[in-house]
Design an enzyme around this catalytic site. Structure first.
Site, PDB file in Angstrom:
ATOM      1  N   GLU A  83       0.838  -1.190   0.000  1.00  0.00           N
ATOM      2  CA  GLU A  83       0.000   0.000   0.000  1.00  0.00           C
ATOM      3  C   GLU A  83       0.881   1.251   0.000  1.00  0.00           C
ATOM      4  O   GLU A  83       0.390   2.359   0.169  1.00  0.00           O
ATOM      5  CB  GLU A  83      -0.959  -0.003   1.190  1.00  0.00           C
ATOM      6  CG  GLU A  83      -0.303  -0.103   2.546  1.00  0.00           C
ATOM      7  CD  GLU A  83      -1.328  -0.096   3.663  1.00  0.00           C
ATOM      8  OE1 GLU A  83      -1.474  -1.144   4.302  1.00  0.00           O
ATOM      9  OE2 GLU A  83      -1.973   0.935   3.921  1.00  0.00           O
ATOM     10  N   CYS A 115      -3.655  -3.137   4.237  1.00  0.00           N
ATOM     11  CA  CYS A 115      -2.806  -4.230   4.738  1.00  0.00           C
ATOM     12  C   CYS A 115      -3.254  -5.598   4.234  1.00  0.00           C
ATOM     13  O   CYS A 115      -2.567  -6.596   4.452  1.00  0.00           O
ATOM     14  CB  CYS A 115      -2.788  -4.224   6.265  1.00  0.00           C
ATOM     15  SG  CYS A 115      -2.277  -2.651   6.940  1.00  0.00           S
ATOM     16  N   THR A 158       3.419   3.346  16.105  1.00  0.00           N
ATOM     17  CA  THR A 158       3.008   2.111  15.402  1.00  0.00           C
ATOM     18  C   THR A 158       3.536   2.090  13.971  1.00  0.00           C
ATOM     19  O   THR A 158       3.014   1.369  13.129  1.00  0.00           O
ATOM     20  CB  THR A 158       1.471   1.936  15.400  1.00  0.00           C
ATOM     21  OG1 THR A 158       0.883   2.961  14.593  1.00  0.00           O
ATOM     22  CG2 THR A 158       0.897   2.018  16.796  1.00  0.00           C
ATOM     23  N   SER A 208     -10.572   2.664  13.892  1.00  0.00           N
ATOM     24  CA  SER A 208      -9.888   1.596  13.135  1.00  0.00           C
ATOM     25  C   SER A 208      -9.791   0.326  13.968  1.00  0.00           C
ATOM     26  O   SER A 208      -9.875  -0.785  13.438  1.00  0.00           O
ATOM     27  CB  SER A 208      -8.496   2.055  12.666  1.00  0.00           C
ATOM     28  OG  SER A 208      -7.567   2.109  13.735  1.00  0.00           O
ATOM     29  N   HIS A 240      -3.114 -10.170  11.988  1.00  0.00           N
ATOM     30  CA  HIS A 240      -2.498  -8.938  11.484  1.00  0.00           C
ATOM     31  C   HIS A 240      -2.081  -8.114  12.701  1.00  0.00           C
ATOM     32  O   HIS A 240      -2.883  -7.926  13.627  1.00  0.00           O
ATOM     33  CB  HIS A 240      -3.492  -8.164  10.612  1.00  0.00           C
ATOM     34  CG  HIS A 240      -3.038  -6.774  10.293  1.00  0.00           C
ATOM     35  ND1 HIS A 240      -1.848  -6.521   9.646  1.00  0.00           N
ATOM     36  CD2 HIS A 240      -3.579  -5.558  10.565  1.00  0.00           C
ATOM     37  CE1 HIS A 240      -1.691  -5.220   9.515  1.00  0.00           C
ATOM     38  NE2 HIS A 240      -2.727  -4.602  10.064  1.00  0.00           N
ATOM     39  N   ASN A 285       4.852  -1.977  12.491  1.00  0.00           N
ATOM     40  CA  ASN A 285       3.851  -2.352  11.485  1.00  0.00           C
ATOM     41  C   ASN A 285       4.491  -2.429  10.099  1.00  0.00           C
ATOM     42  O   ASN A 285       5.169  -1.490   9.672  1.00  0.00           O
ATOM     43  CB  ASN A 285       2.710  -1.323  11.485  1.00  0.00           C
ATOM     44  CG  ASN A 285       1.482  -1.838  10.754  1.00  0.00           C
ATOM     45  OD1 ASN A 285       1.506  -2.903  10.130  1.00  0.00           O
ATOM     46  ND2 ASN A 285       0.391  -1.085  10.830  1.00  0.00           N
ATOM     47  N   SER A 318      -7.491  -2.114   6.163  1.00  0.00           N
ATOM     48  CA  SER A 318      -8.437  -1.017   6.400  1.00  0.00           C
ATOM     49  C   SER A 318      -9.224  -0.725   5.140  1.00  0.00           C
ATOM     50  O   SER A 318      -8.798  -1.013   4.029  1.00  0.00           O
ATOM     51  CB  SER A 318      -7.678   0.236   6.853  1.00  0.00           C
ATOM     52  OG  SER A 318      -7.176   0.041   8.147  1.00  0.00           O
TER      53      SER A 318
HETATM   54  N1  CAA Z   1       1.279   2.187  30.664  1.00  0.00           N
HETATM   55  C1  CAA Z   1       0.694   1.095  30.112  1.00  0.00           C
HETATM   56  N2  CAA Z   1      -0.361   1.184  29.232  1.00  0.00           N
HETATM   57  C2  CAA Z   1      -0.794   2.408  28.900  1.00  0.00           C
HETATM   58  C3  CAA Z   1      -0.224   3.576  29.443  1.00  0.00           C
HETATM   59  C4  CAA Z   1       0.859   3.433  30.352  1.00  0.00           C
HETATM   60  N3  CAA Z   1       1.476   4.495  30.894  1.00  0.00           N
HETATM   61  N4  CAA Z   1      -0.885   4.646  28.919  1.00  0.00           N
HETATM   62  C5  CAA Z   1      -1.836   4.150  28.091  1.00  0.00           C
HETATM   63  N5  CAA Z   1      -1.768   2.794  28.083  1.00  0.00           N
HETATM   64  C6  CAA Z   1      -2.580   1.868  27.305  1.00  0.00           C
HETATM   65  C7  CAA Z   1      -4.028   2.272  27.160  1.00  0.00           C
HETATM   66  O1  CAA Z   1      -4.792   1.862  28.294  1.00  0.00           O
HETATM   67  C8  CAA Z   1      -4.416   1.521  25.900  1.00  0.00           C
HETATM   68  O2  CAA Z   1      -4.638   0.173  26.191  1.00  0.00           O
HETATM   69  P1  CAA Z   1      -6.024  -0.523  25.781  1.00  0.00           P
HETATM   70  O3  CAA Z   1      -6.139  -0.383  24.288  1.00  0.00           O
HETATM   71  O4  CAA Z   1      -5.888  -1.927  26.251  1.00  0.00           O
HETATM   72  O5  CAA Z   1      -7.109   0.241  26.482  1.00  0.00           O
HETATM   73  C9  CAA Z   1      -3.142   1.581  25.053  1.00  0.00           C
HETATM   74  O6  CAA Z   1      -2.085   1.882  25.960  1.00  0.00           O
HETATM   75  C10 CAA Z   1      -3.162   2.626  23.984  1.00  0.00           C
HETATM   76  O7  CAA Z   1      -3.530   3.827  24.580  1.00  0.00           O
HETATM   77  P2  CAA Z   1      -4.518   4.843  23.857  1.00  0.00           P
HETATM   78  O8  CAA Z   1      -5.730   4.119  23.380  1.00  0.00           O
HETATM   79  O9  CAA Z   1      -4.698   6.052  24.711  1.00  0.00           O
HETATM   80  O10 CAA Z   1      -3.577   5.191  22.612  1.00  0.00           O
HETATM   81  P3  CAA Z   1      -3.666   6.314  21.566  1.00  0.00           P
HETATM   82  O11 CAA Z   1      -5.004   6.906  21.449  1.00  0.00           O
HETATM   83  O12 CAA Z   1      -2.540   7.224  21.858  1.00  0.00           O
HETATM   84  O13 CAA Z   1      -3.350   5.522  20.207  1.00  0.00           O
HETATM   85  C11 CAA Z   1      -3.945   3.999  18.487  1.00  0.00           C
HETATM   86  C12 CAA Z   1      -3.653   4.154  19.955  1.00  0.00           C
HETATM   87  C13 CAA Z   1      -5.303   4.572  18.169  1.00  0.00           C
HETATM   88  C14 CAA Z   1      -3.933   2.527  18.132  1.00  0.00           C
HETATM   89  C15 CAA Z   1      -2.857   4.751  17.667  1.00  0.00           C
HETATM   90  O14 CAA Z   1      -1.600   4.204  17.935  1.00  0.00           O
HETATM   91  C16 CAA Z   1      -3.102   4.702  16.169  1.00  0.00           C
HETATM   92  O15 CAA Z   1      -3.860   5.500  15.625  1.00  0.00           O
HETATM   93  N6  CAA Z   1      -2.435   3.767  15.462  1.00  0.00           N
HETATM   94  C17 CAA Z   1      -2.563   3.618  13.995  1.00  0.00           C
HETATM   95  C18 CAA Z   1      -3.849   2.922  13.616  1.00  0.00           C
HETATM   96  C19 CAA Z   1      -3.855   1.451  13.921  1.00  0.00           C
HETATM   97  O16 CAA Z   1      -2.827   0.817  14.025  1.00  0.00           O
HETATM   98  N7  CAA Z   1      -5.050   0.876  14.025  1.00  0.00           N
HETATM   99  C20 CAA Z   1      -5.200  -0.545  14.249  1.00  0.00           C
HETATM  100  C21 CAA Z   1      -6.408  -1.110  13.547  1.00  0.00           C
HETATM  101  S1  CAA Z   1      -6.354  -0.687  11.807  1.00  0.00           S
HETATM  102  C22 CAA Z   1      -5.242  -1.802  11.136  1.00  0.00           C
HETATM  103  O17 CAA Z   1      -4.907  -2.789  11.731  1.00  0.00           O
HETATM  104  C23 CAA Z   1      -4.653  -1.489   9.776  1.00  0.00           C
HETATM  105  C24 CAA Z   1      -3.247  -0.990   9.971  1.00  0.00           C
HETATM  106  O18 CAA Z   1      -2.311  -1.767   9.959  1.00  0.00           O
HETATM  107  C25 CAA Z   1      -3.053   0.433  10.150  1.00  0.00           C
END
Ligand code: CAA
Length: 398
Positions: A83, A115, A158, A208, A240, A285, A318
């Site tokens: 992609e 992906c 990521t 997502s 994945h 990733n 996605s």
């Molecule tokens: N110690 C331990 N854990 C902690 C922590 C700390 N100090 N602070 C936060 N965490 C935990 C949170 O509790 C959370 O865990 P859970 O999901 O179990 O609740 C985890 O860390 C992540 O925290 P947030 O949800 O607050 O994270 P964020 O909002 O900053 O971002 C995300 C997370 C949305 C995945 C972001 O990294 C992102 O946008 N990533 C890209 C998109 C992605 O990968 N999506 C996945 C599905 S889509 C897909 O699979 C296709 C692809 O390849 C892109």
């Protein structure tokens, strides 16, 4: 009698550099436990200007052919799932065809669905074999990507980059796949996208995650509807892996769908999933390649323990599309896995500072347009390097 076809050999190709997520956490003012435990990633591979999905894919493919003992002349189909392609028209597969010296009597193309693109290529290769078009030849399926999000964004930890090359053929030595018995799911959603003029992706992060889990439920239900009474249980499942925590959530959901409590579901994680997340946690990733990096990690750690057993694979792209399928780890796998040394590219990677990483990322915008004649020739003979473009905007590889 169902056809026996699947993954005969496999290898990774990785950038030369990585960032340690403890360094990134410090630079972004985030507790390192959020990235290491909350996200589940320790390092992310970072591509330099001389590396792109072509060089990473060629590196992985050369290793798979050489260590797998496969003559490039045996390849009759070459598919690259990506992609993060390098041209809107010319496929990465065409560059690989040239760099690898594949035969001219070869079907060559690129597949895209976020992906899921690599799995689309794999399914195509299996159907090519099942249809009789292969005529005894093998397919080369390469998943190659560079995952980029804006600096400082939630997606930044990521990121990752790399490629997985797989030789697909009849009577495979590593994993035979259950051809024609997959479970599919698709839905039109905007969870992650990358407009044509951008190098870094846009994402609705939490949405997502939900889309991934919905797609898992849909694909799993479709897959289970094809179950037969003689089917063995899945000893391991590779998912994945956009980041490790996502695979953990996916496994919990699948087990809950089987009727387990969340606690009982989590209790199966260490045995059924953990080994597949070691390489992904040290690479990040790889978009199309992430599921197959997880498979490489599982085979590297456990091929002896699971030889002869059935494993599951879940692919998510996605946008969205997903597929769940299964296969058997062949008795011949452990000896070949030892020879393939799947971990070698991870050991060769060099840790860079956040300042160096940010310089590389800022250079992304111009790397594709730099003149090839200004780039020094690669120091390591045999390793493909992207040198820049010529006066006709053709990409030049050394
Ligand atoms: N110690 C331990 N854990 C902690 C922590 C700390 N100090 N602070 C936060 N965490 C935990 C949170 O509790 C959370 O865990 P859970 O999901 O179990 O609740 C985890 O860390 C992540 O925290 P947030 O949800 O607050 O994270 P964020 O909002 O900053 O971002 C995300 C997370 C949305 C995945 C972001 O990294 C992102 O946008 N990533 C890209 C998109 C992605 O990968 N999506 C996945 C599905 S889509 C897909 O699979 C296709 C692809 O390849 C892109």
């Amino acid at each position: 009698m169902p056809i026996s076809a699947g993954i005969d050999a496999l290898a990774l190709g990785l950038p030369r550099r990585h960032v340690d997520l403890r360094d990134l956490a410090e630079a972004r003012g985030v507790p390192s436990s959020k990235y290491l435990d909350g996200i589940g990633t320790v390092r992310m591979s970072v591509a330099g200007p001389e590396e792109d999905p072509v060089t990473l894919g060629a590196d992985a493919a050369r290793r798979a052919l050489r260590l797998g003992g496969v003559d490039p002349k045996e390849i009759g189909l070459c598919i690259v799932g990506t992609e993060t392609a390098v041209d809107h028209s010319k496929p990465v597969a065409a560059f690989l065809h040239g760099l690898l010296g594949l035969p001219s009597a070869c079907r060559v193309f690129e597949t895209k669905h976020a992906c899921f693109g690599g799995t689309a290529g794999l399914m195509n290769a299996l159907d090519w074999i099942a249809s009789g078009s292969a005529r005894g030849r093998a397919a080369l399926v390469v998943c190659s990507d560079i995952a980029r999000y804006p600096l400082g964004s939630a997606g930044e930890p990521t990121q990752g980059a790399g490629a997985v090359a797989m030789i697909i053929r009849e009577n495979p030595r590593l994993v035979s796949l259950e051809v024609g018995r997959t479970g599919s799911f698709a839905r039109d959603v905007y969870d992650f996208w990358r407009p044509l003029d951008r190098k870094d992706a846009l994402v609705d992060g939490q949405f997502s995650v939900q889309c991934y889990l919905d797609a898992l439920s849909g694909a799993y239900a479709d897959w289970k509807s094809r179950a037969e009474p003689t089917d063995l249980p899945l000893a391991r499942t590779c998912y994945h892996v956009p980041y490790g925590k996502m695979a953990r959530k996916a496994h919990r959901q699948r087990k809950i769908l089987d009727g387990l409590s969340p606690e009982a579901a989590d209790a199966t994680f260490a045995t059924e999933v953990a080994a597949s997340l070691d390489f992904p946690s040290r690479i990040g990733n790889v978009y199309t390649g992430s599921l197959y990096v997880a498979l490489a990690s599982l085979l590297h750690a456990e091929s002896r323990a699971i030889a002869g057993q059935r494993i599951g694979l879940f692919s998510y792209g996605s946008g969205c599309a997903a597929e769940l399928f299964a296969g058997k780890v062949e008795e011949s796998a452990p000896a070949l896995v030892d020879h393939l040394d799947l971990e070698a590219p991870l050991r060769a990677s060099e840790r860079i500072t956040i300042a160096e990483y940010e310089v590389l990322r800022r250079g992304d915008a111009t790397a594709d347009r730099r003149p090839a004649e200004s780039t020094p020739q690669p120091a390591i003979p045999g390793e493909p390097r992207f040198l820049g473009v010529d006066s006709g905007e053709r990409r030049v590889y050394g």
